[in-house]
Design a protein around this motif. Structure first.
Motif, PDB file in Angstrom:
ATOM      1  N   LEU A  77       0.823  -1.221   0.000  1.00  0.00           N
ATOM      2  CA  LEU A  77       0.000   0.000   0.000  1.00  0.00           C
ATOM      3  C   LEU A  77       0.856   1.270   0.000  1.00  0.00           C
ATOM      4  O   LEU A  77       0.337   2.371   0.106  1.00  0.00           O
ATOM      5  CB  LEU A  77      -0.928   0.009   1.227  1.00  0.00           C
ATOM      6  N   THR A  79       3.785   3.722  -1.778  1.00  0.00           N
ATOM      7  CA  THR A  79       4.581   4.098  -2.953  1.00  0.00           C
ATOM      8  C   THR A  79       5.833   4.821  -2.474  1.00  0.00           C
ATOM      9  O   THR A  79       5.733   5.798  -1.726  1.00  0.00           O
ATOM     10  CB  THR A  79       3.778   5.017  -3.896  1.00  0.00           C
ATOM     11  N   VAL A  81       8.743   7.212  -3.477  1.00  0.00           N
ATOM     12  CA  VAL A  81       8.998   8.189  -4.533  1.00  0.00           C
ATOM     13  C   VAL A  81      10.485   8.563  -4.507  1.00  0.00           C
ATOM     14  O   VAL A  81      10.962   9.128  -3.522  1.00  0.00           O
ATOM     15  CB  VAL A  81       8.143   9.449  -4.326  1.00  0.00           C
ATOM     16  N   ARG A  98      14.299  -2.264  -8.169  1.00  0.00           N
ATOM     17  CA  ARG A  98      13.986  -3.689  -8.274  1.00  0.00           C
ATOM     18  C   ARG A  98      13.882  -4.319  -6.880  1.00  0.00           C
ATOM     19  O   ARG A  98      12.980  -5.105  -6.608  1.00  0.00           O
ATOM     20  CB  ARG A  98      15.096  -4.373  -9.095  1.00  0.00           C
ATOM     21  N   ARG A 101      10.717  -3.148  -5.094  1.00  0.00           N
ATOM     22  CA  ARG A 101       9.530  -3.788  -5.705  1.00  0.00           C
ATOM     23  C   ARG A 101       9.430  -5.240  -5.228  1.00  0.00           C
ATOM     24  O   ARG A 101       8.335  -5.746  -4.984  1.00  0.00           O
ATOM     25  CB  ARG A 101       9.638  -3.731  -7.236  1.00  0.00           C
ATOM     26  N   LYS A 102      10.590  -5.908  -5.098  1.00  0.00           N
ATOM     27  CA  LYS A 102      10.578  -7.287  -4.594  1.00  0.00           C
ATOM     28  C   LYS A 102      10.051  -7.344  -3.155  1.00  0.00           C
ATOM     29  O   LYS A 102       9.460  -8.333  -2.735  1.00  0.00           O
ATOM     30  CB  LYS A 102      11.993  -7.888  -4.652  1.00  0.00           C
ATOM     31  N   HIS A 106       5.495  -0.227  -4.138  1.00  0.00           N
ATOM     32  CA  HIS A 106       5.453   0.360  -5.469  1.00  0.00           C
ATOM     33  C   HIS A 106       6.481   1.477  -5.464  1.00  0.00           C
ATOM     34  O   HIS A 106       6.801   2.008  -4.399  1.00  0.00           O
ATOM     35  CB  HIS A 106       4.062   0.935  -5.758  1.00  0.00           C
ATOM     36  N   TRP A 107       6.992   1.840  -6.617  1.00  0.00           N
ATOM     37  CA  TRP A 107       7.947   2.949  -6.606  1.00  0.00           C
ATOM     38  C   TRP A 107       7.795   3.830  -7.835  1.00  0.00           C
ATOM     39  O   TRP A 107       7.273   3.409  -8.876  1.00  0.00           O
ATOM     40  CB  TRP A 107       9.380   2.462  -6.413  1.00  0.00           C
ATOM     41  N   SER A 108       8.258   5.052  -7.664  1.00  0.00           N
ATOM     42  CA  SER A 108       8.054   6.050  -8.722  1.00  0.00           C
ATOM     43  C   SER A 108       9.209   7.040  -8.747  1.00  0.00           C
ATOM     44  O   SER A 108      10.085   7.016  -7.872  1.00  0.00           O
ATOM     45  CB  SER A 108       6.735   6.779  -8.483  1.00  0.00           C
ATOM     46  N   ARG A 123      14.955  -0.275 -18.721  1.00  0.00           N
ATOM     47  CA  ARG A 123      15.532  -0.817 -17.477  1.00  0.00           C
ATOM     48  C   ARG A 123      14.710  -0.404 -16.261  1.00  0.00           C
ATOM     49  O   ARG A 123      14.499  -1.194 -15.339  1.00  0.00           O
ATOM     50  CB  ARG A 123      16.986  -0.370 -17.328  1.00  0.00           C
ATOM     51  N   MET A 125      11.484   0.402 -16.283  1.00  0.00           N
ATOM     52  CA  MET A 125      10.208  -0.312 -16.332  1.00  0.00           C
ATOM     53  C   MET A 125      10.405  -1.771 -15.937  1.00  0.00           C
ATOM     54  O   MET A 125       9.585  -2.346 -15.236  1.00  0.00           O
ATOM     55  CB  MET A 125       9.585  -0.226 -17.736  1.00  0.00           C
ATOM     56  N   GLY A 126      11.501  -2.357 -16.386  1.00  0.00           N
ATOM     57  CA  GLY A 126      11.811  -3.743 -16.022  1.00  0.00           C
ATOM     58  C   GLY A 126      12.039  -3.899 -14.525  1.00  0.00           C
ATOM     59  O   GLY A 126      11.838  -4.976 -13.952  1.00  0.00           O
ATOM     60  N   GLY A 128      10.317  -2.424 -12.340  1.00  0.00           N
ATOM     61  CA  GLY A 128       9.034  -2.304 -11.654  1.00  0.00           C
ATOM     62  C   GLY A 128       8.582  -0.884 -11.378  1.00  0.00           C
ATOM     63  O   GLY A 128       7.696  -0.684 -10.536  1.00  0.00           O
ATOM     64  N   GLY A 130       6.373   2.123 -11.375  1.00  0.00           N
ATOM     65  CA  GLY A 130       4.939   2.131 -11.648  1.00  0.00           C
ATOM     66  C   GLY A 130       4.346   3.509 -11.869  1.00  0.00           C
ATOM     67  O   GLY A 130       3.223   3.636 -12.345  1.00  0.00           O
ATOM     68  N   ALA A 131       5.084   4.557 -11.486  1.00  0.00           N
ATOM     69  CA  ALA A 131       4.552   5.915 -11.646  1.00  0.00           C
ATOM     70  C   ALA A 131       5.707   6.887 -11.850  1.00  0.00           C
ATOM     71  O   ALA A 131       6.853   6.594 -11.492  1.00  0.00           O
ATOM     72  CB  ALA A 131       3.727   6.314 -10.425  1.00  0.00           C
TER      73      ALA A 131
END
Lengths: 355, 127
Positions: A77, A79, A81, A98, A101-102, A106-108, A123, A125-126, A128, A130-131
């Motif tokens: 829940l 993010t 930043v 990465r 995200r594991k 979520h990260w941005s 890289r 996007m790969g 993870g 998300g924003a």
């Protein structure tokens, strides 16, 4: 037109704010991963430089803290930043992304786009991402002027093209409105809409960082009103949503230029880990308001046991705020607008719109 | 305004339910990015040689048709995230010339069976 009267909505929203302050569940964590920057923007609130004297926080220090946070709070829940400085100056950004995200976060990324290449995009996007938020402060001439670099606009456009074509990315563009670009807002809006952007956020310059000594960057009363009227009458351009950022309470324009009423969530849902390990709410808040340091105390302990002045803001009812009829809804506006030591609100949007 | 206990607890319950949806989906910090709540599929594993079973660093791992790339580390490991889809093709490419030996490109297909993570250890043949 809503069938629920505004006063009823406001009553429930005030109850909701109290409830949320009481719960204070972390949902948004800024990490000031570097103070280095490849630009020297006229309005920078961070006052960054090309070679910051403060070294970047080592990845392993941040990741160790992120692991502790994931062990106690619901990572899925939250993010994280990545902000700066310019985060893309860190070559290990993808590796860190990465790993978080594991852990379930979520990260941005907040970026000026200058270092955002097609290869880097793949890289990130790969890893993870998300924003993201990209700064575009006008058409070429105005953008390059504010960003203090003749290559800045082309870099931002390249990034815009990459990001709008990535359906997974929850992405928006922010524009810093100033006396120079305010005349061209419709042109900028049409341009961004034609680029298939879905969300455009406008903000003004807070008298902080380099902007403190630059009066030319601030909007006067008529320009402030003009900006609000522009947003009010252009909430949708093509398929693009337009809004004002949540940088302060807006008095007569509350809920007209943003979705919902103003709620500064600093220290309530938003925390940050700053470059030196200091823990605060948003990174642009007065640094004397820091709540602890991860090098001495885990972030989770600081979050659970400190932040009293952000969760109970009665102390902001002082000076002009003490007698303001809007105080019960405004509650001292946004935390980053306070000089904490002087207990003084440095800018009141509501007043600026009514003068 | 003071409310009776029953009304207060009703209001508290209402606000708790409301807060789950409201805080989770609406807000955005003033100088931050939008929130992200979408799920991803995760692909991870190790890449090694068919000859010696040693890990191979520097192999580019790509999800076909998507802009998603990682390069294997010194231990041959990779991790990639991608949006949820019905099927994926992972492409393993030797892009560093002969630095760690030369290997044949390999593709593997993965059908989405609603796992959050797919473990795929891959063996590459030398050229």
């Amino acid at each position: 037109m809503s069938i629920i009267p505004k006063t009823v909505k406001r009553y429930f929203f005030e109850q909701f704010k109290d409830h949320e302050a009481n719960l204070h569940e972390l949902r948004y964590l800024f990490w000031e991963c570097t103070l280095r920057c490849n630009l020297n923007c006229l309005h920078c609130g961070s006052d960054c430089s090309v070679s910051s004297k403060i070294e970047d926080m080592p990845a392993e220090v941040f990741l160790a803290e992120a692991k502790k946070i994931a062990g106690i709070f619901k990572a899925e829940l939250i993010t994280i930043v990545f902000t700066g400085g310019e985060p893309l100056l860190r070559n290990d950004l993808e590796d860190i992304g990465r790993e978080v995200r594991k852990l379930g976060f979520h990260w941005s990324l907040v970026t000026n786009g200058l270092l955002y290449t097609p290869e880097r995009h793949k890289r990130l996007m790969g890893a993870g991402m998300g924003a993201a938020t990209l700064s575009i402060d006008g058409m070429e001439e105005d953008h390059n002027w504010l960003r203090n670099s003749k290559n800045s606009f082309s870099g931002a456009l390249r990034t815009l093209d990459l990001m709008v074509n990535e359906p997974r990315l929850n992405f928006d563009v922010v524009t810093c409105v100033n006396p120079r670009n305010i005349k061209h807002l419709k042109e900028i809006g049409d341009f961004l809409s034609k680029k298939n952007l879905k969300s455009w956020r406008l903000f003004t310059i807070a008298p902080k960082g380099r902007a403190v000594n630059n009066e030319n960057l601030r909007l006067d009363f008529l320009q402030q009103r003009g900006l609000m009227e522009f947003i009010r009458s252009n909430r949708i351009i093509g398929k693009m949503k337009v809004c004002f950022s949540c940088e302060g309470y807006l008095g007569p324009y509350e809920s007209l230029v943003r979705d919902g009423f103003f709620f500064c969530r600093a220290g309530i849902h938003i925390g940050s880990i700053l470059i030196d390990g200091a823990v605060s709410a948003c990174p642009n808040i007065d640094r004397t308001m820091k709540q602890g340091n991860i090098y001495q105390t885990p972030f989770t302990d600081i979050w659970n046991n400190r932040f009293e002045d952000m969760r109970n803001r009665k102390w902001t009812k002082t000076g002009e705020c003490a007698s303001c009829s809007e105080y019960n809804h405004c509650r001292g506006s946004a935390m980053h607008l306070w000089d904490y030591e002087k207990k003084e609100l440095i800018f009141c949007h509501s007043k600026a719109l009514l003068e | 305004m003071k409310l009776p206990i029953l009304k207060r607890s009703f209001l508290k319950g209402f606000l708790t339910i409301f807060s789950l949806s409201a805080t989770a989906f609406i807000f955005q910090a003033c100088y931050g990015t939008p929130n992200d709540f979408l799920d991803d599929a995760c692909f991870e594993g190790f890449v090694s040689t068919s000859d010696t079973n040693e890990p191979i660093p520097g192999i580019q791992v790509e999800i076909k048709g998507l802009d998603r790339v990682d390069t294997t580390n010194a231990d041959g490991s990779y991790v990639l995230f991608a949006p949820l889809d019905s099927a994926y093709t992972l492409v393993f490419k030797d892009i560093d010339s002969s630095a760690n030996g030369k290997f044949l490109q390999k593709e593997i297909s993965i059908r989405n069976d609603y796992r959050s993570c797919y473990l795929n250890n891959v063996i590459l043949e030398s050229l």
